[in-house]
Design a protein around this motif. Structure first.
Motif, mmCIF file in Angstrom:
data_model
loop_
_atom_site.group_PDB
_atom_site.id
_atom_site.type_symbol
_atom_site.label_atom_id
_atom_site.label_comp_id
_atom_site.label_asym_id
_atom_site.label_seq_id
_atom_site.Cartn_x
_atom_site.Cartn_y
_atom_site.Cartn_z
ATOM 1 N N VAL A 50 0.860 -1.179 0.000
ATOM 2 C CA VAL A 50 0.000 0.000 0.000
ATOM 3 C C VAL A 50 0.900 1.235 0.000
ATOM 4 O O VAL A 50 1.991 1.216 0.565
ATOM 5 N N PRO A 51 0.450 2.327 -0.648
ATOM 6 C CA PRO A 51 1.264 3.535 -0.668
ATOM 7 C C PRO A 51 1.219 4.249 0.679
ATOM 8 O O PRO A 51 0.206 4.217 1.378
ATOM 9 N N GLY A 52 2.339 4.893 1.040
ATOM 10 C CA GLY A 52 2.400 5.665 2.269
ATOM 11 C C GLY A 52 3.204 6.934 2.064
ATOM 12 O O GLY A 52 3.953 7.056 1.093
ATOM 13 N N THR A 53 3.049 7.871 2.983
ATOM 14 C CA THR A 53 3.810 9.115 2.942
ATOM 15 C C THR A 53 3.943 9.668 4.347
ATOM 16 O O THR A 53 3.067 9.465 5.186
ATOM 17 N N ASP A 54 5.068 10.360 4.599
ATOM 18 C CA ASP A 54 5.201 11.067 5.866
ATOM 19 C C ASP A 54 5.146 12.584 5.646
ATOM 20 O O ASP A 54 5.424 13.349 6.549
ATOM 21 N N TYR A 55 4.738 13.017 4.443
ATOM 22 C CA TYR A 55 4.528 14.434 4.192
ATOM 23 C C TYR A 55 3.426 14.932 5.123
ATOM 24 O O TYR A 55 2.390 14.286 5.261
ATOM 25 N N CYS A 56 3.636 16.046 5.760
ATOM 26 C CA CYS A 56 2.680 16.704 6.657
ATOM 27 C C CYS A 56 2.408 15.926 7.941
ATOM 28 O O CYS A 56 1.479 16.248 8.677
ATOM 29 N N ALA A 57 3.192 14.889 8.219
ATOM 30 C CA ALA A 57 3.026 14.170 9.484
ATOM 31 C C ALA A 57 3.400 15.115 10.624
ATOM 32 O O ALA A 57 4.317 15.924 10.507
ATOM 33 N N TYR A 140 1.555 -5.966 15.948
ATOM 34 C CA TYR A 140 2.787 -5.204 15.784
ATOM 35 C C TYR A 140 2.445 -3.819 15.265
ATOM 36 O O TYR A 140 1.543 -3.662 14.446
ATOM 37 N N TYR A 141 3.164 -2.819 15.755
ATOM 38 C CA TYR A 141 3.032 -1.440 15.298
ATOM 39 C C TYR A 141 4.295 -1.067 14.539
ATOM 40 O O TYR A 141 5.400 -1.376 14.976
ATOM 41 N N VAL A 142 4.121 -0.389 13.409
ATOM 42 C CA VAL A 142 5.237 0.069 12.590
ATOM 43 C C VAL A 142 5.174 1.591 12.573
ATOM 44 O O VAL A 142 4.194 2.176 12.115
ATOM 45 N N MET A 143 6.220 2.238 13.107
ATOM 46 C CA MET A 143 6.319 3.697 13.094
ATOM 47 C C MET A 143 7.364 4.074 12.036
ATOM 48 O O MET A 143 8.472 3.564 12.048
ATOM 49 N N ILE A 144 6.972 4.968 11.129
ATOM 50 C CA ILE A 144 7.876 5.411 10.070
ATOM 51 C C ILE A 144 7.994 6.919 10.139
ATOM 52 O O ILE A 144 6.985 7.626 10.225
ATOM 53 N N ASP A 145 9.225 7.410 10.108
ATOM 54 C CA ASP A 145 9.452 8.840 10.030
ATOM 55 C C ASP A 145 10.656 9.100 9.146
ATOM 56 O O ASP A 145 11.410 8.196 8.815
ATOM 57 N N GLY A 146 10.810 10.343 8.746
ATOM 58 C CA GLY A 146 11.935 10.715 7.896
ATOM 59 C C GLY A 146 13.238 10.643 8.658
ATOM 60 O O GLY A 146 13.316 11.003 9.832
ATOM 61 N N ASP A 147 14.265 10.159 7.992
ATOM 62 C CA ASP A 147 15.588 10.090 8.610
ATOM 63 C C ASP A 147 16.070 11.502 8.926
ATOM 64 O O ASP A 147 15.843 12.430 8.164
ATOM 65 N N ASN A 148 16.759 11.663 10.050
ATOM 66 C CA ASN A 148 17.133 12.971 10.563
ATOM 67 C C ASN A 148 18.588 13.334 10.278
ATOM 68 O O ASN A 148 19.184 14.115 11.007
ATOM 69 N N ALA A 149 19.184 12.795 9.251
ATOM 70 C CA ALA A 149 20.578 13.133 8.930
ATOM 71 C C ALA A 149 20.676 14.615 8.588
ATOM 72 O O ALA A 149 19.855 15.147 7.862
ATOM 73 N N GLY A 150 21.657 15.277 9.122
ATOM 74 C CA GLY A 150 21.868 16.687 8.816
ATOM 75 C C GLY A 150 20.989 17.629 9.610
ATOM 76 O O GLY A 150 20.966 18.825 9.354
ATOM 77 N N GLY A 151 20.209 17.129 10.573
ATOM 78 C CA GLY A 151 19.416 17.986 11.444
ATOM 79 C C GLY A 151 18.012 18.270 10.968
ATOM 80 O O GLY A 151 17.241 18.903 11.666
ATOM 81 N N LEU A 155 11.296 14.031 3.836
ATOM 82 C CA LEU A 155 9.877 13.769 3.596
ATOM 83 C C LEU A 155 9.818 12.758 2.467
ATOM 84 O O LEU A 155 10.400 12.968 1.412
ATOM 85 N N CYS A 156 9.097 11.661 2.692
ATOM 86 C CA CYS A 156 9.171 10.550 1.744
ATOM 87 C C CYS A 156 7.819 9.950 1.410
ATOM 88 O O CYS A 156 6.930 9.861 2.258
ATOM 89 N N ASP A 157 7.713 9.504 0.175
ATOM 90 C CA ASP A 157 6.639 8.616 -0.276
ATOM 91 C C ASP A 157 7.261 7.233 -0.390
ATOM 92 O O ASP A 157 8.450 7.098 -0.697
ATOM 93 N N PHE A 158 6.471 6.192 -0.168
ATOM 94 C CA PHE A 158 6.985 4.825 -0.204
ATOM 95 C C PHE A 158 5.810 3.860 -0.305
ATOM 96 O O PHE A 158 4.643 4.261 -0.211
ATOM 97 N N ASP A 159 6.115 2.593 -0.498
ATOM 98 C CA ASP A 159 5.133 1.517 -0.419
ATOM 99 C C ASP A 159 5.523 0.632 0.754
ATOM 100 O O ASP A 159 6.713 0.471 1.050
ATOM 101 N N ILE A 160 4.530 0.052 1.423
ATOM 102 C CA ILE A 160 4.789 -0.819 2.568
ATOM 103 C C ILE A 160 3.878 -2.038 2.497
ATOM 104 O O ILE A 160 2.726 -1.946 2.076
ATOM 105 N N ASP A 161 4.423 -3.188 2.877
ATOM 106 C CA ASP A 161 3.621 -4.401 3.031
ATOM 107 C C ASP A 161 4.312 -5.301 4.041
ATOM 108 O O ASP A 161 5.463 -5.081 4.400
ATOM 109 N N VAL A 162 3.577 -6.297 4.509
ATOM 110 C CA VAL A 162 4.128 -7.236 5.483
ATOM 111 C C VAL A 162 3.827 -8.657 5.019
ATOM 112 O O VAL A 162 2.737 -8.949 4.531
#
Length: 183
Positions: A50-57, A140-151, A155-162
């Motif tokens: 399924v498609p996912g995004t962390d934009y505007c999270a 199970y809970y899956v928490m996804i956030d943008g990587d914090n490299a560089g401070g 912001l990412c779009d992605f697909d996720i499945d289990v």
């Protein structure tokens, strides 16, 4: 990096002595429906991605920290296993904007008040399979956030499945032989 509700100053000037009229509008996007731990998106085990995004999270005060010990805007998924075995959370088709290096993924058990970390992987920027041994009947809970490299997080779009691997079954042959010994 902006804090909701705080004042932000914007400077606008004319480049090279030009003149003009400018209009600024404070708008924001709508957070994803699975923006908070209390409303995770359910993933069906062994179903299509399924498609996912962390934009505007958004960042909630009670959000759990990710692999980098950061509390950032994150989104939530959940799934319950009908059987035990090799479980894989797949993150694919990642497309990001920002200074980070992809997404951080934390898989946990428990509830929004008290989680136990199962596995965590950070800075996922290409197709990734996160494997662990799942237990039947466990949510199970899956928490996804943008990587914090560089401070600043990406912001990412992605697909996720289990996926839950099918159990490996075999036949065990047993041959009893008559024993003439007294033992």
């Amino acid at each position: 990096g902006l804090v909701p509700g705080s004042t932000v100053w914007i400077r606008v000037w004319d480049y090279n002595g030009g003149t003009g009229t400018y209009t600024t509008t404070a708008t924001g996007g709508t957070p994803p429906a699975n923006d908070n731990c209390a409303s995770p998106q359910n993933l069906t085990v062994n179903a299509a991605p399924v498609p996912g995004t962390d934009y505007c999270a958004t960042v909630e005060v009670a959000d759990w920290q990710d692999c980098e010990s950061n509390t950032e805007g994150n989104i939530w998924y959940s799934f319950t296993l009908a059987g035990s075995g090799q479980t894989t959370v797949n993150i694919t088709n990642i497309s990001c904007f920002g200074s980070g290096n992809g997404v951080d993924v934390t898989i946990m058990t428990g509830n929004c008040a008290a989680f136990t970390n199962v596995i965590c992987q950070q800075a996922i920027s290409s197709n990734s399979a996160i494997n662990f041994t799942g237990v039947s009947g466990t949510t199970y809970y899956v928490m996804i956030d943008g990587d914090n490299a560089g401070g600043a997080n990406s912001l990412c779009d992605f697909d996720i499945d289990v996926d839950l691997a099918a159990p490996v079954c075999g036949t065990v042959n047993y041959h009893a032989e008559e024993n003439f010994s007294p033992y």
